[in-house]
Design a protein around this motif. Structure first.
Motif, PDB file in Angstrom:
ATOM      1  N   CYS A  10      -3.408  16.837  -1.317  1.00 37.18           N
ATOM      2  CA  CYS A  10      -3.920  15.943  -2.354  1.00 37.18           C
ATOM      3  C   CYS A  10      -3.616  14.491  -2.009  1.00 37.18           C
ATOM      4  O   CYS A  10      -3.463  13.656  -2.911  1.00 37.18           O
ATOM      5  CB  CYS A  10      -3.319  16.305  -3.704  1.00 37.18           C
ATOM      6  SG  CYS A  10      -3.556  18.039  -4.116  1.00 37.18           S
ATOM      7  N   ILE A  15     -11.153  12.375  -2.723  1.00 34.02           N
ATOM      8  CA  ILE A  15     -11.678  13.649  -3.221  1.00 34.02           C
ATOM      9  C   ILE A  15     -12.938  13.405  -4.043  1.00 34.02           C
ATOM     10  O   ILE A  15     -12.904  12.744  -5.083  1.00 34.02           O
ATOM     11  CB  ILE A  15     -10.622  14.356  -4.114  1.00 34.02           C
ATOM     12  CG1 ILE A  15      -9.337  14.597  -3.331  1.00 34.02           C
ATOM     13  CG2 ILE A  15     -11.190  15.649  -4.689  1.00 34.02           C
ATOM     14  CD1 ILE A  15      -9.429  15.634  -2.264  1.00 34.02           C
ATOM     15  N   PHE A  50     -12.053  10.922  -7.175  1.00 37.39           N
ATOM     16  CA  PHE A  50     -10.749  10.663  -7.806  1.00 37.39           C
ATOM     17  C   PHE A  50     -10.129   9.437  -7.144  1.00 37.39           C
ATOM     18  O   PHE A  50     -10.265   9.247  -5.932  1.00 37.39           O
ATOM     19  CB  PHE A  50      -9.803  11.873  -7.642  1.00 37.39           C
ATOM     20  CG  PHE A  50     -10.065  12.951  -8.646  1.00 37.39           C
ATOM     21  CD1 PHE A  50      -9.794  12.734  -9.992  1.00 37.39           C
ATOM     22  CD2 PHE A  50     -10.585  14.175  -8.261  1.00 37.39           C
ATOM     23  CE1 PHE A  50     -10.045  13.721 -10.941  1.00 37.39           C
ATOM     24  CE2 PHE A  50     -10.840  15.165  -9.197  1.00 37.39           C
ATOM     25  CZ  PHE A  50     -10.579  14.934 -10.533  1.00 37.39           C
ATOM     26  N   CYS A  58      -3.652  11.459  -4.590  1.00 37.48           N
ATOM     27  CA  CYS A  58      -4.610  11.513  -5.699  1.00 37.48           C
ATOM     28  C   CYS A  58      -3.886  11.178  -6.997  1.00 37.48           C
ATOM     29  O   CYS A  58      -2.742  11.603  -7.221  1.00 37.48           O
ATOM     30  CB  CYS A  58      -5.202  12.923  -5.755  1.00 37.48           C
ATOM     31  SG  CYS A  58      -6.224  13.207  -7.190  1.00 37.48           S
ATOM     32  N   MET A  60      -4.226  12.376  -9.763  1.00 36.10           N
ATOM     33  CA  MET A  60      -3.956  13.549 -10.614  1.00 36.10           C
ATOM     34  C   MET A  60      -2.763  14.364 -10.093  1.00 36.10           C
ATOM     35  O   MET A  60      -2.419  15.396 -10.663  1.00 36.10           O
ATOM     36  CB  MET A  60      -5.196  14.471 -10.679  1.00 36.10           C
ATOM     37  CG  MET A  60      -6.438  13.829 -11.259  1.00 36.10           C
ATOM     38  SD  MET A  60      -6.142  12.975 -12.839  1.00 36.10           S
ATOM     39  CE  MET A  60      -5.601  14.305 -13.894  1.00 36.10           C
ATOM     40  N   LEU A  61      -2.168  13.922  -8.997  1.00 34.49           N
ATOM     41  CA  LEU A  61      -1.039  14.671  -8.415  1.00 34.49           C
ATOM     42  C   LEU A  61       0.275  14.226  -9.039  1.00 34.49           C
ATOM     43  O   LEU A  61       0.575  13.032  -9.093  1.00 34.49           O
ATOM     44  CB  LEU A  61      -1.004  14.413  -6.905  1.00 34.49           C
ATOM     45  CG  LEU A  61       0.049  15.168  -6.108  1.00 34.49           C
ATOM     46  CD1 LEU A  61      -0.244  16.667  -6.102  1.00 34.49           C
ATOM     47  CD2 LEU A  61       0.090  14.656  -4.669  1.00 34.49           C
ATOM     48  N   CYS A  67      -0.906  19.693  -9.406  1.00 37.31           N
ATOM     49  CA  CYS A  67      -2.053  18.947  -9.933  1.00 37.31           C
ATOM     50  C   CYS A  67      -2.039  19.016 -11.464  1.00 37.31           C
ATOM     51  O   CYS A  67      -1.890  20.102 -12.041  1.00 37.31           O
ATOM     52  CB  CYS A  67      -3.317  19.584  -9.369  1.00 37.31           C
ATOM     53  SG  CYS A  67      -4.809  19.043 -10.205  1.00 37.31           S
ATOM     54  N   ILE A  69      -4.505  18.645 -13.473  1.00 31.23           N
ATOM     55  CA  ILE A  69      -5.664  19.362 -14.037  1.00 31.23           C
ATOM     56  C   ILE A  69      -5.343  20.855 -14.085  1.00 31.23           C
ATOM     57  O   ILE A  69      -5.499  21.519 -15.104  1.00 31.23           O
ATOM     58  CB  ILE A  69      -6.938  19.136 -13.185  1.00 31.23           C
ATOM     59  CG1 ILE A  69      -7.233  17.642 -13.093  1.00 31.23           C
ATOM     60  CG2 ILE A  69      -8.114  19.909 -13.762  1.00 31.23           C
ATOM     61  CD1 ILE A  69      -8.434  17.292 -12.244  1.00 31.23           C
ATOM     62  N   LEU A  78     -11.121  22.740 -11.610  1.00 33.49           N
ATOM     63  CA  LEU A  78     -11.097  21.798 -10.480  1.00 33.49           C
ATOM     64  C   LEU A  78     -12.484  21.594  -9.872  1.00 33.49           C
ATOM     65  O   LEU A  78     -13.376  22.433 -10.032  1.00 33.49           O
ATOM     66  CB  LEU A  78     -10.168  22.346  -9.380  1.00 33.49           C
ATOM     67  CG  LEU A  78      -8.690  22.456  -9.733  1.00 33.49           C
ATOM     68  CD1 LEU A  78      -7.964  23.236  -8.639  1.00 33.49           C
ATOM     69  CD2 LEU A  78      -8.067  21.082  -9.894  1.00 33.49           C
ATOM     70  N   CYS A  82     -11.398  20.676  -4.270  1.00 31.98           N
ATOM     71  CA  CYS A  82     -10.022  21.105  -4.545  1.00 31.98           C
ATOM     72  C   CYS A  82      -9.920  22.622  -4.657  1.00 31.98           C
ATOM     73  O   CYS A  82      -8.927  23.213  -4.253  1.00 31.98           O
ATOM     74  CB  CYS A  82      -9.524  20.473  -5.841  1.00 31.98           C
ATOM     75  SG  CYS A  82      -9.619  18.685  -5.812  1.00 31.98           S
TER      76      CYS A  82
HETATM   77  S1  SF4 Z   1      -6.088  19.432  -6.716  1.00 31.74           S
HETATM   78 FE1  SF4 Z   1      -5.755  17.901  -8.357  1.00 31.74          FE
HETATM   79  S2  SF4 Z   1      -4.222  16.487  -7.487  1.00 31.74           S
HETATM   80 FE2  SF4 Z   1      -5.092  17.636  -5.784  1.00 31.74          FE
HETATM   81  S3  SF4 Z   1      -6.788  16.375  -5.025  1.00 31.74           S
HETATM   82 FE3  SF4 Z   1      -7.663  17.833  -6.498  1.00 31.74          FE
HETATM   83  S4  SF4 Z   1      -7.639  16.743  -8.451  1.00 31.74           S
HETATM   84 FE4  SF4 Z   1      -6.276  15.633  -7.081  1.00 31.74          FE
END
Ligand code: SF4
Length: 327
Positions: A10, A15, A50, A58, A60-61, A67, A69, A78, A82
């Motif tokens: 990530c 992404i 993202f 990312c 969201m990490l 993650c 999400i 996702l 991902c």
């Molecule tokens: S899995 Fe989640 S944290 Fe990893 S790249 Fe995809 S959206 Fe971002």
């Protein structure tokens, strides 16, 4: 591996959020999660992505490697990239073929320590197949046969004389230096990809020619057999993966790029071996992961890397010969 993974998939690339995922996020009931997701998506010229933090990860990490999400909903939420990572898939005639990305530490470790196997399955019964049964076209298959045969002959050949050996290693060092310089420029234009400790540091030191030759010899003596096995694995695996990813690509471009990826890995291995003095499995895996991210994760950078190779090596045969001799 989830949060236990020593790396992360990530970080280090942008992404893309596919349209269906975007619709799913839009359709979420009003919540902190929905707000969190939508405020971290940005529109670029060719679609939605993202956002990344300055360190390339990312948005969201979470710091524990998970993650947000997935943590707060389910895997199906996702986006495609991902969800499917590290799997690569492609259809050839009636069959579906799968491979894995070497930016995943499990894949990289497998490539370094095992002999890669290939399997055919109808969903119930799996049977091992030979690499020659993989869906390469005629030109790739013939070239790979030549390459594997040359590797075998090289391993059986009488050792070079001292003079030949010095000549080859000095030439190899200069090629490494040349490619490393171009890669540094590419790296400088890739803010999302962080520097791997020691990756090119060797080339900044002020060693004399005799010292360089001696360090090249030590490297070759210590890694020769290991590099040969890895080279076989990586060449077969990556040419196959590129056939799935880019079925229209010319065989020359495919083979050139894969040979260049291998050569970049040798540069990393050599530099880190002599600067941070690491040759344990996690270090080698980190190098394979990094090389793959650098060369493969961004299409733009991948194309720039291939033109860099063409500029530096001109002919595939030349690059292939160096790889065969060092392994
Ligand atoms: S899995 Fe989640 S944290 Fe990893 S790249 Fe995809 S959206 Fe971002």
């Amino acid at each position: 591996m989830a949060g236990e993974c020593p790396s992360t998939c990530c970080a280090g690339w942008s992404i893309r959020v596919d349209e269906e995922a975007l619709e799913r996020f839009d359709a979420l009931p009003e919540s902190d999660l929905k707000e969190d997701i939508l405020q971290h998506i940005q529109k670029k010229q060719d679609g939605y992505y993202f956002m990344n933090r300055p360190d390339g990860s990312c948005m969201m990490l979470d710091p524990d490697g998970l993650c947000r999400i997935q943590r707060n909903s389910r895997e199906e939420m996702l986006c495609i990239t991902c969800r499917k990572f590290p799997r690569l898939a492609g259809r050839v005639q009636q069959d579906y073929w799968m491979s894995m990305a070497a930016s995943c530490p499990v894949t990289a470790g497998y490539l370094w320590t095992k002999t890669v196997g290939w399997y055919m399955t109808d969903g119930e019964i799996s049977q091992e197949i030979d690499w020659t049964e993989l869906p390469y076209d005629k030109e790739r298959k013939e070239w790979l046969e030549w390459f594997m045969d040359s590797l075998r002959k090289q391993s059986e050949a009488a050792p070079d004389s001292m003079e030949e050996s010095v000549h080859f290693l000095w030439n190899m060092y200069q090629r490494m230096y040349d490619l490393m310089e171009g890669c540094l420029e590419l790296l400088a234009s890739s803010p999302e990809l962080s520097y791997l400790e020691g990756s090119f540091d060797y080339f900044e030191k002020d060693y004399g020619a005799a010292e360089i030759i001696s360090q090249m010899m030590t490297f070759q003596e210590n890694f020769r057999g290991k590099l040969r096995e890895f080279t076989k694995n990586y060449m077969l695996y990556r040419v196959y993966s590129r056939c799935l990813e880019f079925p229209e690509e010319s065989s020359q471009k495919c083979l050139f790029t894969v040979a260049g990826e291998l050569f970049l890995f040798y540069i990393l291995r050599f530099s880190r071996y002599h600067t941070i003095h690491r040759d344990d499995l996690p270090s080698v895996v980190a190098e394979i992961n990094w090389m793959y991210r650098f060369c493969v994760h961004s299409k733009r950078r991948s194309d720039q890397f291939t033109s860099l190779l063409k500029d530096k090596f001109k002919k595939l045969e030349y690059l292939a010969e160096i790889i065969i001799r060092i392994s």
